[in-house]
Design a protein around this motif. Structure first.
Motif, mmCIF file in Angstrom:
data_model
loop_
_atom_site.group_PDB
_atom_site.id
_atom_site.type_symbol
_atom_site.label_atom_id
_atom_site.label_comp_id
_atom_site.label_asym_id
_atom_site.label_seq_id
_atom_site.Cartn_x
_atom_site.Cartn_y
_atom_site.Cartn_z
ATOM 1 N N GLY A 96 0.724 -0.967 -0.088
ATOM 2 C CA GLY A 96 -0.081 -0.171 -0.128
ATOM 3 C C GLY A 96 0.849 1.134 -0.009
ATOM 4 N N ARG A 97 0.535 2.060 1.005
ATOM 5 C CA ARG A 97 1.492 3.341 1.303
ATOM 6 C C ARG A 97 2.749 3.081 2.202
ATOM 7 N NH1 ARG A 97 -1.993 8.660 0.274
ATOM 8 N NH2 ARG A 97 -3.497 7.650 -1.380
ATOM 9 N N SER A 98 3.130 2.122 2.375
ATOM 10 C CA SER A 98 4.066 1.901 3.585
ATOM 11 C C SER A 98 5.313 2.632 3.237
ATOM 12 C CB SER A 98 4.656 0.321 3.671
ATOM 13 O OG SER A 98 5.140 -0.314 2.271
ATOM 14 N N GLU A 99 5.705 2.767 1.930
ATOM 15 C CA GLU A 99 7.073 3.447 1.485
ATOM 16 C C GLU A 99 6.765 4.922 1.921
ATOM 17 O OE1 GLU A 99 9.525 1.364 -1.853
ATOM 18 O OE2 GLU A 99 8.178 2.746 -2.654
ATOM 19 N N GLU A 100 5.618 5.363 1.488
ATOM 20 C CA GLU A 100 5.201 6.961 1.703
ATOM 21 C C GLU A 100 5.223 6.958 3.253
ATOM 22 O OE1 GLU A 100 0.864 9.259 1.558
ATOM 23 O OE2 GLU A 100 1.311 7.937 0.014
ATOM 24 N N PHE A 101 4.604 6.331 4.363
ATOM 25 C CA PHE A 101 4.513 6.430 5.590
ATOM 26 C C PHE A 101 5.765 6.448 6.212
ATOM 27 C CE2 PHE A 101 0.164 4.202 5.870
ATOM 28 C CZ PHE A 101 -0.510 5.135 4.994
ATOM 29 N N LYS B 150 10.810 -3.605 -1.462
ATOM 30 C CA LYS B 150 10.946 -4.498 -2.541
ATOM 31 C C LYS B 150 10.091 -4.058 -3.589
ATOM 32 C CE LYS B 150 10.118 -7.487 1.495
ATOM 33 N NZ LYS B 150 9.349 -6.807 2.386
ATOM 34 N N TRP B 151 10.653 -4.596 -4.734
ATOM 35 C CA TRP B 151 9.665 -4.405 -5.796
ATOM 36 C C TRP B 151 9.389 -5.647 -6.434
ATOM 37 C CZ3 TRP B 151 10.956 -6.163 -10.689
ATOM 38 C CH2 TRP B 151 12.301 -6.907 -10.773
ATOM 39 N N GLY B 152 8.408 -5.589 -7.297
ATOM 40 C CA GLY B 152 8.004 -6.797 -7.953
ATOM 41 C C GLY B 152 6.694 -7.325 -7.987
ATOM 42 N N TYR B 153 6.086 -6.662 -6.996
ATOM 43 C CA TYR B 153 4.369 -6.775 -6.845
ATOM 44 C C TYR B 153 3.916 -5.201 -7.057
ATOM 45 C CZ TYR B 153 3.534 -11.540 -5.343
ATOM 46 O OH TYR B 153 3.423 -13.010 -5.320
ATOM 47 N N THR B 154 2.901 -5.149 -7.678
ATOM 48 C CA THR B 154 2.287 -3.861 -7.742
ATOM 49 C C THR B 154 0.850 -3.873 -6.977
ATOM 50 O OG1 THR B 154 3.147 -3.440 -9.908
ATOM 51 C CG2 THR B 154 1.137 -2.209 -9.243
ATOM 52 N N TYR B 155 0.475 -2.919 -6.046
ATOM 53 C CA TYR B 155 -0.467 -2.870 -4.989
ATOM 54 C C TYR B 155 -1.811 -2.576 -6.149
ATOM 55 C CZ TYR B 155 -3.728 -1.186 -1.504
ATOM 56 O OH TYR B 155 -4.708 -1.127 -0.732
ATOM 57 N N THR C 221 -10.594 -3.457 1.157
ATOM 58 C CA THR C 221 -10.130 -4.704 1.848
ATOM 59 C C THR C 221 -10.837 -5.813 1.109
ATOM 60 O OG1 THR C 221 -12.174 -4.403 3.027
ATOM 61 C CG2 THR C 221 -10.090 -3.787 4.023
ATOM 62 N N ASP C 222 -11.610 -5.434 -0.126
ATOM 63 C CA ASP C 222 -12.337 -6.562 -0.787
ATOM 64 C C ASP C 222 -12.195 -6.633 -2.428
ATOM 65 O OD1 ASP C 222 -13.699 -4.096 -1.495
ATOM 66 O OD2 ASP C 222 -15.650 -4.757 -0.882
ATOM 67 N N ALA C 223 -10.860 -6.143 -2.630
ATOM 68 C CA ALA C 223 -10.533 -6.013 -3.840
ATOM 69 C C ALA C 223 -10.398 -7.514 -4.478
ATOM 70 C CB ALA C 223 -9.344 -5.437 -4.302
ATOM 71 N N GLU C 224 -10.579 -7.814 -5.887
ATOM 72 C CA GLU C 224 -10.589 -9.028 -6.622
ATOM 73 C C GLU C 224 -9.101 -9.652 -6.364
ATOM 74 O OE1 GLU C 224 -11.415 -11.498 -10.485
ATOM 75 O OE2 GLU C 224 -12.084 -9.419 -10.340
ATOM 76 N N LYS C 225 -8.136 -8.491 -6.741
ATOM 77 C CA LYS C 225 -6.770 -8.778 -6.640
ATOM 78 C C LYS C 225 -6.168 -7.849 -5.801
ATOM 79 C CE LYS C 225 -5.449 -11.803 -10.467
ATOM 80 N NZ LYS C 225 -5.006 -12.702 -9.650
ATOM 81 N N HIS C 226 -5.538 -8.150 -4.601
ATOM 82 C CA HIS C 226 -4.580 -7.020 -3.890
ATOM 83 C C HIS C 226 -3.502 -6.662 -4.436
ATOM 84 C CE1 HIS C 226 -7.466 -6.784 -0.500
ATOM 85 N NE2 HIS C 226 -7.904 -8.196 -1.090
ATOM 86 N N GLU C 227 -2.526 -7.606 -5.241
ATOM 87 C CA GLU C 227 -1.553 -7.268 -5.792
ATOM 88 C C GLU C 227 -1.164 -8.003 -7.177
ATOM 89 O OE1 GLU C 227 0.962 -7.900 -2.272
ATOM 90 O OE2 GLU C 227 0.633 -10.078 -2.096
ATOM 91 N N GLN D 112 9.112 0.709 -10.513
ATOM 92 C CA GLN D 112 8.954 0.692 -9.247
ATOM 93 C C GLN D 112 10.139 1.058 -8.759
ATOM 94 O OE1 GLN D 112 7.551 -3.218 -8.186
ATOM 95 N NE2 GLN D 112 5.588 -2.257 -8.100
ATOM 96 N N ARG D 113 11.406 1.131 -9.296
ATOM 97 C CA ARG D 113 12.601 1.569 -8.741
ATOM 98 C C ARG D 113 12.556 3.443 -8.717
ATOM 99 N NH1 ARG D 113 15.547 3.182 -5.783
ATOM 100 N NH2 ARG D 113 17.724 4.103 -6.129
ATOM 101 N N ALA D 114 11.923 3.732 -9.599
ATOM 102 C CA ALA D 114 11.682 5.103 -9.825
ATOM 103 C C ALA D 114 10.882 5.708 -8.496
ATOM 104 C CB ALA D 114 11.216 5.641 -11.172
ATOM 105 N N GLU D 115 9.634 4.923 -8.608
ATOM 106 C CA GLU D 115 8.699 5.194 -7.724
ATOM 107 C C GLU D 115 9.455 5.252 -5.917
ATOM 108 O OE1 GLU D 115 4.547 3.524 -9.993
ATOM 109 O OE2 GLU D 115 5.917 2.183 -8.360
ATOM 110 N N THR D 116 10.071 3.963 -5.794
ATOM 111 C CA THR D 116 10.881 3.838 -4.512
ATOM 112 C C THR D 116 11.628 4.933 -4.397
ATOM 113 O OG1 THR D 116 10.489 1.548 -4.391
ATOM 114 C CG2 THR D 116 12.249 2.578 -3.167
ATOM 115 N N ALA D 117 12.632 5.358 -5.446
ATOM 116 C CA ALA D 117 13.470 6.437 -5.229
ATOM 117 C C ALA D 117 12.697 7.956 -4.933
ATOM 118 C CB ALA D 117 14.368 6.723 -6.450
#
Length: 323
Positions: free
Chosen positions: A72-77, A96-101, A107-113, A125-130
């Motif tokens: 979710g927003r763990s990196e942001e927090f 970590k990278w490799g899964y997209t939220y 809480t009831d999405a068909e797919k969470h990641e 995702q590297r750019a997003e993390t950076a």
């Protein structure tokens, strides 16, 4: 390697880290989540809870903090918390990278990641993390490598990861599933210009799922720092859900089942860091008691009997609901 600071830390909880999977998004598969978080799970509510947990963890000696793009927003927090603590120079930050939220804060999405180990996902995702963590990032891991993952054979990806390593960021990988040992051993053979690419491995290991143990020993002997995730099996080893054997040992040692579960990990000579996945400050405090637990041979023997066949364990995990 950044984790050398943990190995030489003076605090007794230096080998316990805090993972943010349970508080970076409203839905997860941990048992008891409805009690831990309640129904009010706005972005700001979980941001505040995450910051409270980070404050409590640091105050009690924890120095490794673990996030992921899919949490979710763990990196942001975490990034927000780091901005309010600019003088901290003794912590280690991993992501970590490799899964997209993909749950869009529900809480009831068909797919969470959604999993994708392609170079394109890495670049994005590297750019997003950076953008969020910047120079605070010490460790970047491929999320949930399995034996058939293209991340083990993609030379272009390996070259990009080696480029990142050259800037001072440690490169690691995590594993999941019943064939964790095979994935670990395959990753140990990955090299760039004759040098091993990966310097850390993060795997599931707990009283119920011990199958990765021999491979983690090999990884440790090869010089990798081992990080253990899901030490409480997504709540299956915490009260009130813990097996009766675990509860009995906890009572004998005057501590909680969660602390016993983590203590089992900390006693392994290859275990560099064991992650707490606490969602509340009280859970975190209980988890950290693991550093002081001393188990005798009889207790260890009884606890060893809890281990399940890997496929049985992962099938049960796969049935845990997101809530």
């Amino acid at each position: 390697m950044p984790f050398a600071r943990l190995a030489t830390a003076t605090t007794p909880t230096s080998h316990l880290g805090l993972g943010l999977a349970a508080v970076g998004r409203p839905g997860y598969i941990n048992l008891g989540r409805e009690k831990d978080l309640g129904e009010h799970r706005t972005v700001e509510t979980l941001r505040t809870r995450t910051h409270e947990l980070l404050d409590a963890a640091y105050a009690q000696g924890v120095r490794y903090f673990d996030a992921a793009r899919s949490y979710g927003r763990s990196e942001e927090f975490l990034a927000d918390w780091l901005k309010t603590h600019p003088d901290l120079d003794d912590i280690v930050v991993g992501s970590k990278w490799g899964y997209t939220y993909t749950a869009d804060w529900t809480t009831d999405a068909e797919k969470h990641e959604v999993k994708d180990h392609s170079v394109q996902t890495y670049d994005r995702q590297r750019a997003e993390t950076a953008n969020l963590l910047g120079a605070h990032l010490d460790l970047y891991q491929i999320h949930s490598v399995t034996p058939d993952s293209p991340a083990l054979t993609d030379k272009e990806l390996h070259a990009k990861l080696a480029e990142l390593a050259a800037t001072g960021v440690t490169i690691g990988f995590s594993t999941s599933g019943p064939a964790q040992a095979d994935a670990i051993r395959a990753a140990l053979t990955v090299t760039v210009d004759g040098e091993p690419l990966f310097r850390t491995v993060q795997s599931t290991y707990n009283a119920l799922e011990t199958s990765a143990g021999p491979a983690l020993t090999e990884a440790h002997d090869a010089g990798l720092t081992v990080i253990v995730k899901e030490g409480m099996a997504n709540g299956r080893l915490a009260d009130p859900y813990a097996p009766e054997t675990l509860k009995a040992v906890a009572e004998e040692t005057n501590t909680g089942s969660d602390a016993i579960a983590l203590a089992l990990i900390l006693r392994e000579p290859w275990a560099g860091v064991a992650l707490s996945g606490a969602a509340t400050a009280a859970q975190l405090a209980s988890n950290l008691h693991a550093a002081a637990v001393d188990l005798n041979d009889d207790q260890l023997s009884r606890l060893a009997a809890l281990a399940e066949e890997p496929r049985t364990y992962w099938e049960k995990r796969g049935r845990l609901p997101w809530h």
